[in-house]
Design an enzyme around this catalytic site. Structure first.
Site, mmCIF file in Angstrom:
data_model
loop_
_atom_site.group_PDB
_atom_site.id
_atom_site.type_symbol
_atom_site.label_atom_id
_atom_site.label_comp_id
_atom_site.label_asym_id
_atom_site.label_seq_id
_atom_site.Cartn_x
_atom_site.Cartn_y
_atom_site.Cartn_z
ATOM 1 N N HIS A 18 96.100 64.387 -80.238
ATOM 2 C CA HIS A 18 96.219 65.200 -81.466
ATOM 3 C C HIS A 18 96.867 66.556 -81.156
ATOM 4 O O HIS A 18 97.677 67.064 -81.932
ATOM 5 C CB HIS A 18 94.835 65.471 -82.075
ATOM 6 C CG HIS A 18 94.116 64.255 -82.571
ATOM 7 N ND1 HIS A 18 92.839 63.932 -82.170
ATOM 8 C CD2 HIS A 18 94.481 63.286 -83.446
ATOM 9 C CE1 HIS A 18 92.450 62.826 -82.772
ATOM 10 N NE2 HIS A 18 93.426 62.408 -83.551
ATOM 11 N N LYS A 42 84.302 57.386 -92.424
ATOM 12 C CA LYS A 42 83.654 57.389 -91.118
ATOM 13 C C LYS A 42 82.420 58.292 -91.211
ATOM 14 O O LYS A 42 82.367 59.177 -92.046
ATOM 15 C CB LYS A 42 84.609 57.950 -90.065
ATOM 16 C CG LYS A 42 85.905 57.174 -89.967
ATOM 17 C CD LYS A 42 86.899 57.877 -89.060
ATOM 18 C CE LYS A 42 88.139 57.026 -88.888
ATOM 19 N NZ LYS A 42 89.129 57.659 -88.010
ATOM 20 N N ARG A 91 100.859 56.282 -82.642
ATOM 21 C CA ARG A 91 100.656 56.003 -81.220
ATOM 22 C C ARG A 91 101.333 54.705 -80.787
ATOM 23 O O ARG A 91 101.889 54.608 -79.727
ATOM 24 C CB ARG A 91 99.154 55.905 -80.905
ATOM 25 C CG ARG A 91 98.446 57.224 -80.962
ATOM 26 C CD ARG A 91 96.968 57.012 -81.023
ATOM 27 N NE ARG A 91 96.626 56.248 -82.221
ATOM 28 C CZ ARG A 91 95.444 55.767 -82.501
ATOM 29 N NH1 ARG A 91 94.465 55.957 -81.659
ATOM 30 N NH2 ARG A 91 95.221 55.111 -83.617
ATOM 31 N N SER A 129 89.761 58.989 -80.917
ATOM 32 C CA SER A 129 88.534 59.789 -80.910
ATOM 33 C C SER A 129 87.328 58.915 -80.602
ATOM 34 O O SER A 129 86.412 59.340 -79.887
ATOM 35 C CB SER A 129 88.355 60.464 -82.264
ATOM 36 O OG SER A 129 89.433 61.328 -82.510
HETATM 37 N N1 COA Z 1 96.169 60.826 -80.376
HETATM 38 C C1 COA Z 1 94.954 60.305 -80.243
HETATM 39 N N2 COA Z 1 94.291 59.698 -81.239
HETATM 40 C C2 COA Z 1 94.917 59.619 -82.419
HETATM 41 C C3 COA Z 1 96.194 60.123 -82.623
HETATM 42 C C4 COA Z 1 96.833 60.752 -81.535
HETATM 43 N N3 COA Z 1 98.063 61.270 -81.631
HETATM 44 N N4 COA Z 1 96.551 59.878 -83.893
HETATM 45 C C5 COA Z 1 95.523 59.234 -84.451
HETATM 46 N N5 COA Z 1 94.537 59.084 -83.567
HETATM 47 C C6 COA Z 1 93.248 58.398 -83.753
HETATM 48 C C7 COA Z 1 92.244 59.205 -84.491
HETATM 49 O O1 COA Z 1 91.478 59.982 -83.628
HETATM 50 C C8 COA Z 1 91.414 58.113 -85.120
HETATM 51 O O2 COA Z 1 90.565 57.601 -84.111
HETATM 52 P P1 COA Z 1 89.154 56.916 -84.416
HETATM 53 O O3 COA Z 1 89.374 55.898 -85.487
HETATM 54 O O4 COA Z 1 88.799 56.322 -83.117
HETATM 55 O O5 COA Z 1 88.224 58.001 -84.853
HETATM 56 C C9 COA Z 1 92.451 57.083 -85.457
HETATM 57 O O6 COA Z 1 93.488 57.274 -84.551
HETATM 58 C C10 COA Z 1 93.085 57.248 -86.821
HETATM 59 O O7 COA Z 1 92.118 57.176 -87.758
HETATM 60 P P2 COA Z 1 92.478 57.278 -89.303
HETATM 61 O O8 COA Z 1 91.249 56.968 -90.047
HETATM 62 O O9 COA Z 1 93.717 56.546 -89.589
HETATM 63 O O10 COA Z 1 92.910 58.758 -89.457
HETATM 64 P P3 COA Z 1 92.090 60.037 -89.296
HETATM 65 O O11 COA Z 1 90.644 59.802 -89.145
HETATM 66 O O12 COA Z 1 92.777 60.821 -88.254
HETATM 67 O O13 COA Z 1 92.383 60.734 -90.730
HETATM 68 C C11 COA Z 1 92.635 60.977 -93.109
HETATM 69 C C12 COA Z 1 92.390 60.021 -91.933
HETATM 70 C C13 COA Z 1 91.559 62.029 -93.162
HETATM 71 C C14 COA Z 1 93.976 61.652 -92.949
HETATM 72 C C15 COA Z 1 92.640 60.112 -94.381
HETATM 73 O O14 COA Z 1 91.461 59.340 -94.401
HETATM 74 C C16 COA Z 1 92.729 60.933 -95.657
HETATM 75 O O15 COA Z 1 93.774 61.407 -96.019
HETATM 76 N N6 COA Z 1 91.571 61.101 -96.353
HETATM 77 C C17 COA Z 1 91.498 61.841 -97.596
HETATM 78 C C18 COA Z 1 91.406 60.897 -98.795
HETATM 79 C C19 COA Z 1 92.793 60.407 -99.138
HETATM 80 O O16 COA Z 1 93.589 61.129 -99.680
HETATM 81 N N7 COA Z 1 93.087 59.141 -98.765
HETATM 82 C C20 COA Z 1 94.437 58.590 -98.909
HETATM 83 C C21 COA Z 1 94.631 57.877 -100.219
HETATM 84 S S1 COA Z 1 93.670 56.400 -100.279
#
Ligand code: COA
Length: 167
Positions: A18, A42, A91, A129
């Site tokens: 990140h 989550k 990724r 994560s």
């Molecule tokens: N390096 C390491 N890990 C990474 C990464 C990187 N460059 N990029 C992504 N990841 C990991 C994250 O840590 C996460 O790991 P985990 O599942 O083991 O915890 C995973 O990849 C991605 O998870 P994801 O659920 O896709 O994304 P997020 O948790 O980072 O964020 C939001 C998601 C918050 C952006 C999204 O849920 C959101 O926008 N929510 C608001 C409601 C909304 O508007 N939804 C969209 C319309 S339905």
């Protein structure tokens, strides 16, 4: 006109993957808001306040980066803060399908907001994560994967758990 981008995530916790995406995005846009999601499907290990505080410390050397929390729809939050750009890290090819789907939903909800993908650092494509949380839970060394601030937060949690008798 200044361009502000939003980099959203749960950041539970923020990893070196990140950090890499945030650094690169901060050099591409005038301002970057790292947006920590409050309500998520989550059940985060770290509280919202902890996740925001950790990210703020970790990214404190980047002058054009601020860290905020948000709830509700991401596109509503982006509009509120005057941003037309959402940054997401990719990724591996396995991320692609899901990310393109979410980008499509967001574009449908707010056609004026673009999602920009940044290819995550090659050496950490396996990292997430939840993997970091699992290693920490089993007392493994996560220092290669997270900032020292996060290592300390895990240690604090562990000591608290021992003190309260559930570790
Ligand atoms: N390096 C390491 N890990 C990474 C990464 C990187 N460059 N990029 C992504 N990841 C990991 C994250 O840590 C996460 O790991 P985990 O599942 O083991 O915890 C995973 O990849 C991605 O998870 P994801 O659920 O896709 O994304 P997020 O948790 O980072 O964020 C939001 C998601 C918050 C952006 C999204 O849920 C959101 O926008 N929510 C608001 C409601 C909304 O508007 N939804 C969209 C319309 S339905």
């Amino acid at each position: 006109m200044r361009v502000t981008a939003v980099y959203p995530g749960t950041f539970d916790p923020m990893t070196v993957g990140h950090i890499d995406v945030a650094r690169r995005a901060s050099s591409m846009f005038d301002d970057l808001i790292v947006a920590v999601a409050a309500s998520t499907t989550k059940s985060p290990f770290f509280s919202l306040e902890e996740r925001v505080d950790m990210a703020t410390t970790i990214l404190s050397d980047l002058d054009n980066v601020t860290v905020q929390s948000f709830g509700g729809l991401l596109v509503d939050y982006a509009s509120e803060v005057g941003s037309k750009v959402i940054v997401r890290g990719l990724r591996a090819i396995s991320d692609f399908e899901y990310e393109v789907q979410i980008a499509g939903v967001n574009r449908h909800l707010a056609p004026n907001i673009e999602t920009v993908f940044i290819a995550a650092a090659q050496e950490y494509t396996f990292l997430s994560s939840s993997i970091v949380r699992e290693i920490a839970r089993l007392q493994g060394d996560v220092s290669e994967f997270v900032h020292p601030e996060v290592v300390e937060s895990f240690a604090r949690r562990h000591h608290r758990a021992i003190h309260e008798g559930y570790a």
